[in-house]
Write a protein that holds these residues in place. Structure first.
Motif, short mmCIF file in Angstrom:
data_model
loop_
_atom_site.label_atom_id
_atom_site.label_comp_id
_atom_site.label_asym_id
_atom_site.label_seq_id
_atom_site.Cartn_x
_atom_site.Cartn_y
_atom_site.Cartn_z
N ASP A 165 0.86 -1.18 0.00
CA ASP A 165 0.00 0.00 0.00
C ASP A 165 0.90 1.23 0.00
N PHE A 166 0.30 2.37 -0.22
CA PHE A 166 1.07 3.60 -0.34
C PHE A 166 1.70 4.03 0.98
N GLN A 167 1.25 3.49 2.07
CA GLN A 167 1.82 3.88 3.37
C GLN A 167 3.21 3.27 3.56
N VAL A 168 3.43 2.07 3.04
CA VAL A 168 4.72 1.40 3.23
C VAL A 168 5.63 1.49 2.00
N LEU A 169 5.07 1.82 0.85
CA LEU A 169 5.85 1.83 -0.38
C LEU A 169 7.11 2.69 -0.28
N PRO A 170 7.04 3.93 0.19
CA PRO A 170 8.28 4.74 0.27
C PRO A 170 9.34 4.11 1.18
N GLN A 171 8.92 3.56 2.31
CA GLN A 171 9.88 2.95 3.23
C GLN A 171 10.48 1.69 2.63
N LEU A 172 9.68 0.91 1.95
CA LEU A 172 10.17 -0.31 1.33
C LEU A 172 11.15 0.01 0.21
N LEU A 173 10.84 1.02 -0.59
CA LEU A 173 11.76 1.43 -1.65
C LEU A 173 13.08 1.92 -1.05
N GLU A 174 13.00 2.65 0.03
CA GLU A 174 14.22 3.17 0.66
C GLU A 174 15.08 2.04 1.21
N VAL A 175 14.49 1.06 1.86
CA VAL A 175 15.28 -0.05 2.40
C VAL A 175 15.84 -0.89 1.25
N THR A 220 -0.32 16.15 1.83
CA THR A 220 0.62 16.83 0.96
C THR A 220 2.03 16.32 1.20
N ALA A 221 2.41 16.14 2.45
CA ALA A 221 3.75 15.65 2.78
C ALA A 221 3.98 14.25 2.19
N GLN A 222 2.96 13.38 2.26
CA GLN A 222 3.10 12.04 1.69
C GLN A 222 3.22 12.10 0.17
N SER A 223 2.47 12.99 -0.45
CA SER A 223 2.56 13.14 -1.91
C SER A 223 3.95 13.63 -2.32
N ILE A 224 4.50 14.55 -1.56
CA ILE A 224 5.85 15.04 -1.85
C ILE A 224 6.86 13.91 -1.68
N GLU A 225 6.68 13.12 -0.63
CA GLU A 225 7.59 12.00 -0.40
C GLU A 225 7.50 11.00 -1.55
N LEU A 226 6.30 10.72 -2.03
CA LEU A 226 6.14 9.80 -3.17
C LEU A 226 6.80 10.36 -4.42
N LEU A 227 6.67 11.66 -4.64
CA LEU A 227 7.31 12.29 -5.79
C LEU A 227 8.83 12.15 -5.68
N GLU A 228 9.37 12.41 -4.51
CA GLU A 228 10.81 12.25 -4.30
C GLU A 228 11.25 10.82 -4.57
N ARG A 229 10.48 9.85 -4.08
CA ARG A 229 10.82 8.44 -4.29
C ARG A 229 10.72 8.08 -5.78
N GLU A 240 -4.63 5.16 -7.81
CA GLU A 240 -5.10 6.52 -8.05
C GLU A 240 -6.12 6.94 -6.99
N ASP A 241 -6.99 6.02 -6.57
CA ASP A 241 -7.93 6.32 -5.49
C ASP A 241 -7.20 6.58 -4.19
N GLU A 242 -6.18 5.77 -3.89
CA GLU A 242 -5.43 5.92 -2.64
C GLU A 242 -4.63 7.22 -2.61
N THR A 243 -4.11 7.65 -3.77
CA THR A 243 -3.29 8.86 -3.76
C THR A 243 -4.11 10.08 -3.41
N THR A 244 -5.39 10.06 -3.69
CA THR A 244 -6.22 11.21 -3.34
C THR A 244 -6.39 11.33 -1.84
N LYS A 245 -6.12 10.27 -1.09
CA LYS A 245 -6.24 10.28 0.36
C LYS A 245 -4.93 10.67 1.05
N LEU A 246 -3.87 10.85 0.30
CA LEU A 246 -2.57 11.15 0.89
C LEU A 246 -2.47 12.61 1.30
#
Length: 175
Positions: free
Chosen positions: A88-98, A131-140, A123-129
């Motif tokens: 899910d989008f909550q763990v994706l950035p952390q998993l990519l980083e590790v 702003t900080a999470q969206s920025i983090e996803l963009l960075e990743r 796409e449905d989940e990203t609308t629930k993120l």
């Protein structure tokens, strides 16, 4: 001072005896895994274990900085005997980083595959993120060269007032 070993909990997914090395997460969970498999998929673990060969082989414990839930996901992706976990989008950035930290390219491949297969849900989940999470996803997405991730993050950010993005960016960079 390090916590005494008695405060360790054993992983339910990778319990004692699953592998020949015990990895201790930052939240004090012991995950048993296969040394050879970690060394095979990760040049970082390979080098770590090679250096460890000069020490006594009875020392089969390594402390890691990641939380057990992220390590469990990581190990589930690389262990061919495990079912691939749901992302899910909550763990994706952390998993990519590790995955980046330990140089395990399979994680980026799996994340790209998951994004491709779950575009409408994503796409449905990203609308629930936030702003900080969206920025983090963009960075990743930029860091891991994942255009689809960048596109999804930008869809959310384009609707966000610039002031909110600036304030959110300041608060995340101060951490």
């Amino acid at each position: 001072m390090a916590n005494p070993p008695t405060d360790l909990r054993n992983s339910e997914v990778f319990p004692p005896g699953h592998g020949d090395i015990r990895l201790i997460s930052s939240d004090r969970v012991a995950l048993s895994f296969h040394r050879w498999l970690l060394a095979y998929v990760s040049p970082v673990f390979h080098d770590m274990f090679k250096l460890d060969e000069t020490k006594e082989r009875d020392s089969h414990e390594v402390a890691l900085q990641e939380e057990s839930r992220i390590l469990t996901l990581l190990f589930q992706f690389i262990d061919p005997m495990q079912d691939k976990p749901d992302l899910d989008f909550q763990v994706l950035p952390q998993l990519l980083e590790v995955g980046r930290k330990y140089q395990i390219d399979e994680i980026r491949k799996q994340a790209t595959s998951w994004l491709t297969n779950n575009c409408s849900t994503v796409e449905d989940e990203t609308t629930k993120l936030s702003t900080a999470q969206s920025i983090e996803l963009l960075e990743r997405g930029i860091t891991y060269e994942m255009p689809r991730l960048c596109q999804l993050a930008l869809r959310n950010l384009i609707k966000t007032p610039a002031r909110e993005i600036f304030v959110s960016r300041l608060s995340t960079s101060e951490l």
